[in-house]
Design a protein around this motif. Structure first.
Motif, PDB file in Angstrom:
ATOM      1  N   MET A   1       0.849  -1.182   0.000  1.00 33.44           N
ATOM      2  CA  MET A   1       0.000   0.000   0.000  1.00 33.44           C
ATOM      3  C   MET A   1       0.892   1.241   0.000  1.00 33.44           C
ATOM      4  SD  MET A   1      -3.151   0.686   2.635  1.00 33.44           S
ATOM      5  CE  MET A   1      -4.153  -0.713   2.209  1.00 33.44           C
ATOM      6  N   SER A   2       0.649   2.159  -0.902  1.00 36.27           N
ATOM      7  CA  SER A   2       1.485   3.358  -0.984  1.00 36.27           C
ATOM      8  C   SER A   2       1.006   4.422  -0.001  1.00 36.27           C
ATOM      9  CB  SER A   2       1.464   3.910  -2.399  1.00 36.27           C
ATOM     10  OG  SER A   2       0.163   4.336  -2.722  1.00 36.27           O
ATOM     11  N   ASP A   3       1.896   5.328   0.301  1.00 38.49           N
ATOM     12  CA  ASP A   3       1.597   6.392   1.250  1.00 38.49           C
ATOM     13  C   ASP A   3       1.181   7.645   0.480  1.00 38.49           C
ATOM     14  OD1 ASP A   3       1.402   7.748   3.664  1.00 38.49           O
ATOM     15  OD2 ASP A   3       3.490   8.395   3.575  1.00 38.49           O
ATOM     16  N   VAL A   4      -0.103   7.738   0.148  1.00 38.39           N
ATOM     17  CA  VAL A   4      -0.620   8.885  -0.594  1.00 38.39           C
ATOM     18  C   VAL A   4      -1.174   9.888   0.412  1.00 38.39           C
ATOM     19  CG1 VAL A   4      -2.327   9.656  -2.278  1.00 38.39           C
ATOM     20  CG2 VAL A   4      -1.171   7.462  -2.582  1.00 38.39           C
ATOM     21  N   ARG A   5      -0.760  11.145   0.233  1.00 42.90           N
ATOM     22  CA  ARG A   5      -1.230  12.218   1.111  1.00 42.90           C
ATOM     23  C   ARG A   5      -1.677  13.398   0.275  1.00 42.90           C
ATOM     24  NH1 ARG A   5       1.076  11.574   6.582  1.00 42.90           N
ATOM     25  NH2 ARG A   5       2.304   9.688   6.482  1.00 42.90           N
ATOM     26  N   LEU A  52      -1.996  23.933   7.464  1.00 44.09           N
ATOM     27  CA  LEU A  52      -2.055  22.797   6.552  1.00 44.09           C
ATOM     28  C   LEU A  52      -2.885  21.685   7.161  1.00 44.09           C
ATOM     29  CD1 LEU A  52       1.753  22.561   5.686  1.00 44.09           C
ATOM     30  CD2 LEU A  52       0.011  23.978   4.585  1.00 44.09           C
ATOM     31  N   LEU A  53      -3.732  21.081   6.337  1.00 42.57           N
ATOM     32  CA  LEU A  53      -4.428  19.853   6.706  1.00 42.57           C
ATOM     33  C   LEU A  53      -3.809  18.745   5.870  1.00 42.57           C
ATOM     34  CD1 LEU A  53      -8.228  20.752   6.824  1.00 42.57           C
ATOM     35  CD2 LEU A  53      -6.692  20.336   8.738  1.00 42.57           C
ATOM     36  N   VAL A  54      -3.259  17.752   6.524  1.00 44.44           N
ATOM     37  CA  VAL A  54      -2.625  16.639   5.827  1.00 44.44           C
ATOM     38  C   VAL A  54      -3.535  15.424   5.961  1.00 44.44           C
ATOM     39  CG1 VAL A  54      -0.560  15.203   5.666  1.00 44.44           C
ATOM     40  CG2 VAL A  54      -0.364  17.598   6.411  1.00 44.44           C
ATOM     41  N   LEU A  55      -3.964  14.902   4.795  1.00 45.32           N
ATOM     42  CA  LEU A  55      -4.895  13.769   4.752  1.00 45.32           C
ATOM     43  C   LEU A  55      -4.213  12.554   4.151  1.00 45.32           C
ATOM     44  CD1 LEU A  55      -7.654  15.725   2.870  1.00 45.32           C
ATOM     45  CD2 LEU A  55      -7.642  15.299   5.300  1.00 45.32           C
ATOM     46  N   ASP A  57      -4.517   9.100   2.171  1.00 45.03           N
ATOM     47  CA  ASP A  57      -5.464   8.552   1.196  1.00 45.03           C
ATOM     48  C   ASP A  57      -4.848   7.342   0.506  1.00 45.03           C
ATOM     49  OD1 ASP A  57      -7.678   8.270  -0.491  1.00 45.03           O
ATOM     50  OD2 ASP A  57      -6.989   9.825  -1.869  1.00 45.03           O
ATOM     51  N   GLU A  58      -4.546   6.310   1.288  1.00 46.03           N
ATOM     52  CA  GLU A  58      -3.886   5.132   0.733  1.00 46.03           C
ATOM     53  C   GLU A  58      -4.721   4.431  -0.327  1.00 46.03           C
ATOM     54  OE1 GLU A  58      -3.808   4.380   4.504  1.00 46.03           O
ATOM     55  OE2 GLU A  58      -1.845   5.249   4.859  1.00 46.03           O
ATOM     56  N   ASP A  59      -6.030   4.518  -0.217  1.00 51.68           N
ATOM     57  CA  ASP A  59      -6.911   3.851  -1.180  1.00 51.68           C
ATOM     58  C   ASP A  59      -7.177   4.706  -2.414  1.00 51.68           C
ATOM     59  OD1 ASP A  59      -7.091   1.709   0.580  1.00 51.68           O
ATOM     60  OD2 ASP A  59      -8.882   2.518   1.553  1.00 51.68           O
ATOM     61  N   PHE A  70     -12.973  22.178  -2.457  1.00 43.88           N
ATOM     62  CA  PHE A  70     -13.361  22.172  -1.048  1.00 43.88           C
ATOM     63  C   PHE A  70     -12.519  23.183  -0.265  1.00 43.88           C
ATOM     64  CE2 PHE A  70     -12.484  20.470   3.222  1.00 43.88           C
ATOM     65  CZ  PHE A  70     -13.765  20.417   3.741  1.00 43.88           C
ATOM     66  N   ALA A  71     -11.198  23.150  -0.439  1.00 43.57           N
ATOM     67  CA  ALA A  71     -10.315  24.090   0.255  1.00 43.57           C
ATOM     68  C   ALA A  71     -10.622  25.525  -0.167  1.00 43.57           C
ATOM     69  CB  ALA A  71      -8.858  23.747  -0.010  1.00 43.57           C
ATOM     70  N   GLY A  72     -11.015  25.710  -1.418  1.00 37.50           N
ATOM     71  CA  GLY A  72     -11.351  27.036  -1.927  1.00 37.50           C
ATOM     72  C   GLY A  72     -12.519  27.673  -1.201  1.00 37.50           C
ATOM     73  N   GLU A  73     -13.375  26.863  -0.613  1.00 38.80           N
ATOM     74  CA  GLU A  73     -14.502  27.394   0.164  1.00 38.80           C
ATOM     75  C   GLU A  73     -14.014  28.179   1.382  1.00 38.80           C
ATOM     76  OE1 GLU A  73     -17.331  24.270   1.009  1.00 38.80           O
ATOM     77  OE2 GLU A  73     -17.182  23.524  -1.053  1.00 38.80           O
ATOM     78  N   TRP A  74     -12.790  27.912   1.812  1.00 42.74           N
ATOM     79  CA  TRP A  74     -12.168  28.635   2.935  1.00 42.74           C
ATOM     80  C   TRP A  74     -10.998  29.492   2.445  1.00 42.74           C
ATOM     81  CZ3 TRP A  74     -14.241  23.801   3.633  1.00 42.74           C
ATOM     82  CH2 TRP A  74     -15.194  23.680   4.635  1.00 42.74           C
ATOM     83  N   GLU A  75     -11.002  29.841   1.184  1.00 42.69           N
ATOM     84  CA  GLU A  75      -9.933  30.654   0.562  1.00 42.69           C
ATOM     85  C   GLU A  75      -8.582  29.940   0.626  1.00 42.69           C
ATOM     86  OE1 GLU A  75     -10.006  34.728   1.886  1.00 42.69           O
ATOM     87  OE2 GLU A  75     -12.185  34.758   1.826  1.00 42.69           O
ATOM     88  N   GLY A  76      -8.617  28.634   0.487  1.00 47.48           N
ATOM     89  CA  GLY A  76      -7.399  27.832   0.484  1.00 47.48           C
ATOM     90  C   GLY A  76      -7.246  27.087  -0.823  1.00 47.48           C
ATOM     91  N   TRP A  77      -6.331  26.126  -0.842  1.00 45.61           N
ATOM     92  CA  TRP A  77      -6.096  25.321  -2.035  1.00 45.61           C
ATOM     93  C   TRP A  77      -5.451  24.009  -1.641  1.00 45.61           C
ATOM     94  CZ3 TRP A  77      -3.269  29.557  -0.612  1.00 45.61           C
ATOM     95  CH2 TRP A  77      -1.922  29.353  -0.352  1.00 45.61           C
ATOM     96  N   ARG A  78      -5.437  23.067  -2.601  1.00 50.52           N
ATOM     97  CA  ARG A  78      -4.737  21.800  -2.421  1.00 50.52           C
ATOM     98  C   ARG A  78      -3.344  21.955  -3.012  1.00 50.52           C
ATOM     99  NH1 ARG A  78      -3.691  18.027  -6.001  1.00 50.52           N
ATOM    100  NH2 ARG A  78      -2.966  16.049  -5.210  1.00 50.52           N
ATOM    101  N   GLU A  79      -2.351  21.633  -2.225  1.00 50.53           N
ATOM    102  CA  GLU A  79      -0.957  21.726  -2.664  1.00 50.53           C
ATOM    103  C   GLU A  79      -0.644  20.535  -3.559  1.00 50.53           C
ATOM    104  OE1 GLU A  79       2.647  23.710  -2.746  1.00 50.53           O
ATOM    105  OE2 GLU A  79       0.852  24.346  -1.705  1.00 50.53           O
ATOM    106  N   GLU A  80      -0.048  20.794  -4.727  1.00 49.11           N
ATOM    107  CA  GLU A  80       0.369  19.723  -5.623  1.00 49.11           C
ATOM    108  C   GLU A  80       1.608  19.052  -5.038  1.00 49.11           C
ATOM    109  OE1 GLU A  80      -1.052  18.446  -8.357  1.00 49.11           O
ATOM    110  OE2 GLU A  80      -2.720  19.831  -8.134  1.00 49.11           O
ATOM    111  N   PRO A  81       1.696  17.729  -5.170  1.00 50.56           N
ATOM    112  CA  PRO A  81       2.874  17.025  -4.622  1.00 50.56           C
ATOM    113  C   PRO A  81       4.163  17.405  -5.310  1.00 50.56           C
ATOM    114  CG  PRO A  81       1.322  15.479  -5.634  1.00 50.56           C
ATOM    115  CD  PRO A  81       0.768  16.834  -5.788  1.00 50.56           C
TER     116      PRO A  81
END
Length: 81
Positions: A1-5, A52-55, A57-59, A70-81
Motif C-alpha cells: 500500500m502506498s503512502d498517498v497524502r 495545513l491539513l494533511v490527509l 489517502d492510501e486507497d 473544497f479548500a477554496g470554500e475557505w480561501e485555500g487550495w490543495r498543494e500539488e505534490p
C-alpha cells in the motif's frame, strides 16, 4: 500500500479547524487530518501563518480536484505534490 497524502493549505486556524470537521461529512474521511502551522522563516506573527491539513489517502479514493474546490470554500487550495 502506498503512502498517498493530500495537503490542503488554509489561511488561518479557524478555517483549518472548520475544514477538518467538514471533511468527514463531505468526503467520509474517518481519520482526523493532521493540522500543521506553516509560517515563513522569520515570521512570528500568527496572522502571517498558513495552516495545513494533511490527509492520508492510501486507497486513492479522494479526488484532487474536489479537494481543491473544497479548500477554496475557505480561501485555500490543495498543494500539488
Amino acid at each position: 500500500m502506498s503512502d498517498v497524502r493530500h495537503v490542503l493549505v488554509l489561511p488561518d486556524r479557524d478555517a483549518a479547524e472548520e475544514a477538518a470537521e467538514a471533511l468527514g461529512e463531505r468526503f467520509g474521511v474517518r481519520e482526523e487530518p493532521q493540522l500543521v502551522r506553516d509560517a515563513l522563516a522569520g515570521e512570528d506573527d500568527a496572522e502571517d501563518a498558513q495552516w495545513l491539513l494533511v490527509l492520508r489517502d492510501e486507497d486513492r479514493r479522494l479526488d484532487p480536484g474536489e479537494l481543491d474546490a473544497f479548500a477554496g470554500e475557505w480561501e485555500g487550495w490543495r498543494e500539488e505534490p
